[in-house]
Design a protein around this motif. Structure first.
Motif, PDB file in Angstrom:
ATOM      1  N   GLN A 155       0.826  -1.191   0.000  1.00 60.62           N
ATOM      2  CA  GLN A 155       0.000   0.000   0.000  1.00 60.62           C
ATOM      3  C   GLN A 155       0.874   1.261   0.000  1.00 60.62           C
ATOM      4  OE1 GLN A 155      -0.395  -2.499   2.121  1.00 60.62           O
ATOM      5  NE2 GLN A 155      -2.305  -3.449   1.468  1.00 60.62           N
ATOM      6  N   ALA A 156       0.234   2.403  -0.224  1.00 61.63           N
ATOM      7  CA  ALA A 156       0.933   3.681  -0.199  1.00 61.63           C
ATOM      8  C   ALA A 156       1.405   3.994   1.221  1.00 61.63           C
ATOM      9  CB  ALA A 156       0.002   4.783  -0.710  1.00 61.63           C
ATOM     10  N   ASP A 157       2.338   4.943   1.310  1.00 59.12           N
ATOM     11  CA  ASP A 157       2.927   5.276   2.601  1.00 59.12           C
ATOM     12  C   ASP A 157       1.895   5.797   3.597  1.00 59.12           C
ATOM     13  OD1 ASP A 157       5.359   4.510   1.625  1.00 59.12           O
ATOM     14  OD2 ASP A 157       5.984   6.534   1.051  1.00 59.12           O
ATOM     15  N   ASP A 158       0.878   6.525   3.100  1.00 59.17           N
ATOM     16  CA  ASP A 158      -0.118   7.087   4.004  1.00 59.17           C
ATOM     17  C   ASP A 158      -1.311   6.156   4.235  1.00 59.17           C
ATOM     18  OD1 ASP A 158      -1.077   7.194   1.461  1.00 59.17           O
ATOM     19  OD2 ASP A 158      -1.840   9.267   1.564  1.00 59.17           O
ATOM     20  N   TYR A 159      -1.173   4.908   3.800  1.00 59.27           N
ATOM     21  CA  TYR A 159      -2.267   3.947   3.934  1.00 59.27           C
ATOM     22  C   TYR A 159      -2.403   3.511   5.386  1.00 59.27           C
ATOM     23  CZ  TYR A 159      -4.856  -0.459   3.451  1.00 59.27           C
ATOM     24  OH  TYR A 159      -5.763  -1.475   3.585  1.00 59.27           O
ATOM     25  N   CYS A 160      -3.633   3.437   5.858  1.00 52.73           N
ATOM     26  CA  CYS A 160      -3.929   2.926   7.207  1.00 52.73           C
ATOM     27  C   CYS A 160      -5.045   1.912   7.069  1.00 52.73           C
ATOM     28  CB  CYS A 160      -4.323   4.072   8.147  1.00 52.73           C
ATOM     29  SG  CYS A 160      -4.667   3.524   9.842  1.00 52.73           S
ATOM     30  N   GLY A 161      -4.648   0.633   7.070  1.00 60.91           N
ATOM     31  CA  GLY A 161      -5.601  -0.434   6.834  1.00 60.91           C
ATOM     32  C   GLY A 161      -6.502  -0.686   8.024  1.00 60.91           C
ATOM     33  N   PRO A 162      -7.708  -1.151   7.772  1.00 57.80           N
ATOM     34  CA  PRO A 162      -8.632  -1.462   8.853  1.00 57.80           C
ATOM     35  C   PRO A 162      -8.255  -2.761   9.550  1.00 57.80           C
ATOM     36  CG  PRO A 162      -9.604  -2.055   6.757  1.00 57.80           C
ATOM     37  CD  PRO A 162      -8.302  -1.390   6.429  1.00 57.80           C
ATOM     38  N   CYS A 163      -8.679  -2.899  10.780  1.00 56.10           N
ATOM     39  CA  CYS A 163      -8.462  -4.130  11.547  1.00 56.10           C
ATOM     40  C   CYS A 163      -9.753  -4.926  11.684  1.00 56.10           C
ATOM     41  CB  CYS A 163      -7.891  -3.807  12.921  1.00 56.10           C
ATOM     42  SG  CYS A 163      -6.245  -3.060  12.868  1.00 56.10           S
ATOM     43  N   PRO A 169      -3.074  -2.632  16.550  1.00 58.62           N
ATOM     44  CA  PRO A 169      -1.766  -2.412  17.195  1.00 58.62           C
ATOM     45  C   PRO A 169      -1.647  -0.980  17.689  1.00 58.62           C
ATOM     46  CG  PRO A 169      -1.540  -2.427  14.803  1.00 58.62           C
ATOM     47  CD  PRO A 169      -2.960  -2.803  15.100  1.00 58.62           C
ATOM     48  N   GLU A 170      -0.499  -0.623  18.244  1.00 59.09           N
ATOM     49  CA  GLU A 170      -0.317   0.719  18.788  1.00 59.09           C
ATOM     50  C   GLU A 170      -0.472   1.794  17.715  1.00 59.09           C
ATOM     51  OE1 GLU A 170       3.384   0.977  20.802  1.00 59.09           O
ATOM     52  OE2 GLU A 170       2.871  -0.519  22.342  1.00 59.09           O
ATOM     53  N   SER A 171      -0.087   1.457  16.481  1.00 60.38           N
ATOM     54  CA  SER A 171      -0.210   2.436  15.399  1.00 60.38           C
ATOM     55  C   SER A 171      -1.664   2.679  15.017  1.00 60.38           C
ATOM     56  CB  SER A 171       0.574   1.961  14.175  1.00 60.38           C
ATOM     57  OG  SER A 171       0.006   0.753  13.670  1.00 60.38           O
ATOM     58  N   GLY A 172      -2.542   1.769  15.374  1.00 63.86           N
ATOM     59  CA  GLY A 172      -3.944   1.897  15.043  1.00 63.86           C
ATOM     60  C   GLY A 172      -4.308   1.414  13.654  1.00 63.86           C
ATOM     61  N   CYS A 173      -3.310   0.904  12.910  1.00 65.41           N
ATOM     62  CA  CYS A 173      -3.531   0.478  11.525  1.00 65.41           C
ATOM     63  C   CYS A 173      -3.085  -0.960  11.333  1.00 65.41           C
ATOM     64  CB  CYS A 173      -2.768   1.383  10.550  1.00 65.41           C
ATOM     65  SG  CYS A 173      -3.170   3.139  10.690  1.00 65.41           S
ATOM     66  N   CYS A 174      -3.819  -1.692  10.525  1.00 68.09           N
ATOM     67  CA  CYS A 174      -3.427  -3.051  10.116  1.00 68.09           C
ATOM     68  C   CYS A 174      -3.076  -2.987   8.635  1.00 68.09           C
ATOM     69  CB  CYS A 174      -4.568  -4.040  10.358  1.00 68.09           C
ATOM     70  SG  CYS A 174      -4.970  -4.284  12.110  1.00 68.09           S
ATOM     71  N   ASN A 175      -1.786  -2.742   8.367  1.00 74.66           N
ATOM     72  CA  ASN A 175      -1.371  -2.510   6.982  1.00 74.66           C
ATOM     73  C   ASN A 175      -0.997  -3.782   6.247  1.00 74.66           C
ATOM     74  OD1 ASN A 175      -1.780   0.193   7.386  1.00 74.66           O
ATOM     75  ND2 ASN A 175       0.381   0.662   7.782  1.00 74.66           N
ATOM     76  N   ALA A 183      -4.087  -8.839  15.090  1.00 75.11           N
ATOM     77  CA  ALA A 183      -5.212  -8.142  15.710  1.00 75.11           C
ATOM     78  C   ALA A 183      -6.316  -9.118  16.100  1.00 75.11           C
ATOM     79  CB  ALA A 183      -5.754  -7.081  14.750  1.00 75.11           C
ATOM     80  N   TYR A 184      -6.596 -10.063  15.221  1.00 76.10           N
ATOM     81  CA  TYR A 184      -7.616 -11.069  15.530  1.00 76.10           C
ATOM     82  C   TYR A 184      -7.164 -11.950  16.699  1.00 76.10           C
ATOM     83  CZ  TYR A 184     -11.217 -10.434  11.956  1.00 76.10           C
ATOM     84  OH  TYR A 184     -12.266  -9.951  11.227  1.00 76.10           O
ATOM     85  N   ALA A 185      -5.880 -12.258  16.737  1.00 80.21           N
ATOM     86  CA  ALA A 185      -5.365 -13.064  17.845  1.00 80.21           C
ATOM     87  C   ALA A 185      -5.509 -12.333  19.171  1.00 80.21           C
ATOM     88  CB  ALA A 185      -3.903 -13.418  17.589  1.00 80.21           C
ATOM     89  N   ARG A 186      -5.219 -11.021  19.176  1.00 78.21           N
ATOM     90  CA  ARG A 186      -5.356 -10.255  20.412  1.00 78.21           C
ATOM     91  C   ARG A 186      -6.811 -10.214  20.895  1.00 78.21           C
ATOM     92  NH1 ARG A 186      -1.246  -7.068  17.987  1.00 78.21           N
ATOM     93  NH2 ARG A 186      -2.811  -5.839  16.853  1.00 78.21           N
ATOM     94  N   SER A 187      -7.744 -10.253  19.944  1.00 80.73           N
ATOM     95  CA  SER A 187      -9.165 -10.220  20.301  1.00 80.73           C
ATOM     96  C   SER A 187      -9.713 -11.607  20.595  1.00 80.73           C
ATOM     97  CB  SER A 187      -9.976  -9.590  19.165  1.00 80.73           C
ATOM     98  OG  SER A 187      -9.566  -8.260  18.927  1.00 80.73           O
ATOM     99  N   GLY A 188      -8.912 -12.646  20.298  1.00 80.97           N
ATOM    100  CA  GLY A 188      -9.380 -14.009  20.542  1.00 80.97           C
ATOM    101  C   GLY A 188     -10.373 -14.479  19.496  1.00 80.97           C
TER     102      GLY A 188
END
Length: 413
Positions: A155-163, A169-175, A183-188
């Motif tokens: 993805q582009a540098d400014d891309y912030c993928g949804p989780c 994660p701490e960045s708030g993005c799933c790139n 992210a799914y593992a952390r949520s179980g």
């Protein structure tokens, strides 16, 4: 007028009148002579014989052999063993691993470490390498644990993928697809169909996973653990900490594909050591090979480690390592896993995989190299050998000479 007084005599007269040395110093001259253990034989009184020469040669040959034997005995190094209480505190132990799994791909394996202190290391990648292999042992590739570790984000540098509703994660993005899985593992949550996520679809994550279906895997590297009771294990699927701190594995992908793809945990332990390698010592697990055709099979090795120190006479730096003993247990989990349960906790009957449960002994073994005898012992042994042989040779020569003399006199008569 005569000079009877000693003081009135001249020095020359006084010296001439001194008593003989033997009489003055040793009395009559016989007191110390009786104590002489080294009686002198006049040169003219010595008799040399052929038999005496032969005895002398044999005596010197035996003396050479015995002194050589004493020297080799002095140079021989033996090993002493001492048991002490292990007083080390706060140290970490390095475990070196090298295992081959012939029937399960690298992308499906995770390595986790847990101990009684509460420390958990999930899906270890640092200092670990995975070597993808065909089922007949040919190397396909060597890579780190992550399936997309060598690929840059698409993805582009400014891309912030949804989780997708999972804990980001701490960045708030799933790139990346890996970010979504974490992210799914952390949520179980179960990951489900990977192609449902745009990150995984763009990375062709599922296609890459499919390319490894018929591969095996060799995992090698080092892990660092606290010197307390714990375990490390190789198990399928993504691992994470669930509710209440429970250690959970996502077996969704493994459960759907294990039977039809004939995945199982047949394995060979190429290397397993706790600490540095010591010459001449090989761990009891090295070379161990286990085979099964059951996809849902569990192997457990119970290991007891003992801190060990090797000290060398050569001046080589001492080696601090660990010896260990092991007992094993294995069982089938077929029928014990709920196919509708995508996540499985260790405490609920176990999960398929290879587990190593280790315990630390409070005793330390010190193996120390020492000389078989001291230099003083070598000198004493050599002198005893020389003295004893010379005494025996003297008696033998005397006996032979007396026998020859008597036979000669008898013949003359």
């Amino acid at each position: 007028m005569g000079r009877d007084s000693w003081a009135e005599r001249t020095p020359g007269e006084q010296f001439c009148q001194l008593p003989p040395f033997d009489t003055a110093i040793m009395g009559k001259g016989t007191s110390f002579r009786r104590l002489d253990a080294f009686a002198k034989v006049a040169e003219d009184a010595r008799i040399r014989t052929t038999s005496g020469g032969l005895v002398t040669l044999i005596c010197f040959a035996l003396i050479s052999i015995l002194i050589t034997s004493e020297f080799l005995d002095w140079r021989r190094i033996t090993e002493t063993t001492e048991l002490v209480v292990d007083k080390t505190r706060g140290e970490r132990m390095t475990i070196h691993l090298n295992l081959t799994f012939a029937h399960i791909p690298c992308s499906m394996l995770s390595l986790d470490v847990m101990d009684v202190s509460g420390e958990t290391q999930i899906d270890l990648k640092h200092e670990m390498k995975k070597r993808r292999e065909t089922r007949d042992g040919k190397v396909v590739a060597i890579e780190t644990a992550s399936l997309n570790s060598e690929a840059a984000p698409l993805q582009a540098d400014d891309y912030c993928g949804p989780c997708y509703g999972a804990t980001p994660p701490e960045s708030g993005c799933c790139n990346t697809c890996e970010d979504v899985r974490d992210a799914y593992a952390r949520s179980g949550w179960a990951i489900g169909d990977l192609n449902a996520f745009e990150q995984c679809e763009k990375e062709h994550y599922k296609d890459k996973l499919g390319q490894q279906v018929n591969e095996g895997c060799t995992i090698a590297g080092s892990i660092h653990v606290n010197k307390v009771q714990g375990n490390f294990h190789f198990a399928p699927g993504k691992s994470f900490s669930g509710q209440g701190g429970q250690h959970v594995h996502d077996l969704n992908e493994f459960g759907k594909s294990a039977r039809e793809k004939q995945w199982d945990f047949s394995h060979t332990i190429n290397e397993m050591r706790f600490g540095d390698r010591a010459d001449g010592y090989s761990g009891p697990l090295e070379g161990t090979s286990k085979s099964t055709t059951d996809s849902f099979y569990n192997y457990v090795y119970f290991i007891k480690t003992v801190a060990t120190r090797w000290e060398f006479l050569s001046g080589k730096e001492a080696i601090e390592t660990n010896q260990y003993s092991v007992t094993g247990h294995e069982r089938s989990l077929a029928g014990g896993l709920d196919p509708n349960e995508p996540h499985h906790v260790h405490s609920r009957g176990g999960i398929p995989g290879v587990f190593f449960s280790y315990d630390i002994s409070p005793i330390k073994v010190i193996n120390r190299q020492v000389r078989n005898k001291t230099f003083g012992g070598f000198l004493v042994g050599s002198c005893a050998a020389v003295g004893g042989l010379l005494a025996m040779a003297t008696m033998l020569d005397r006996g032979v000479w007396e026998t020859q003399k008597r036979l000669k006199d008898k013949k003359t008569l």
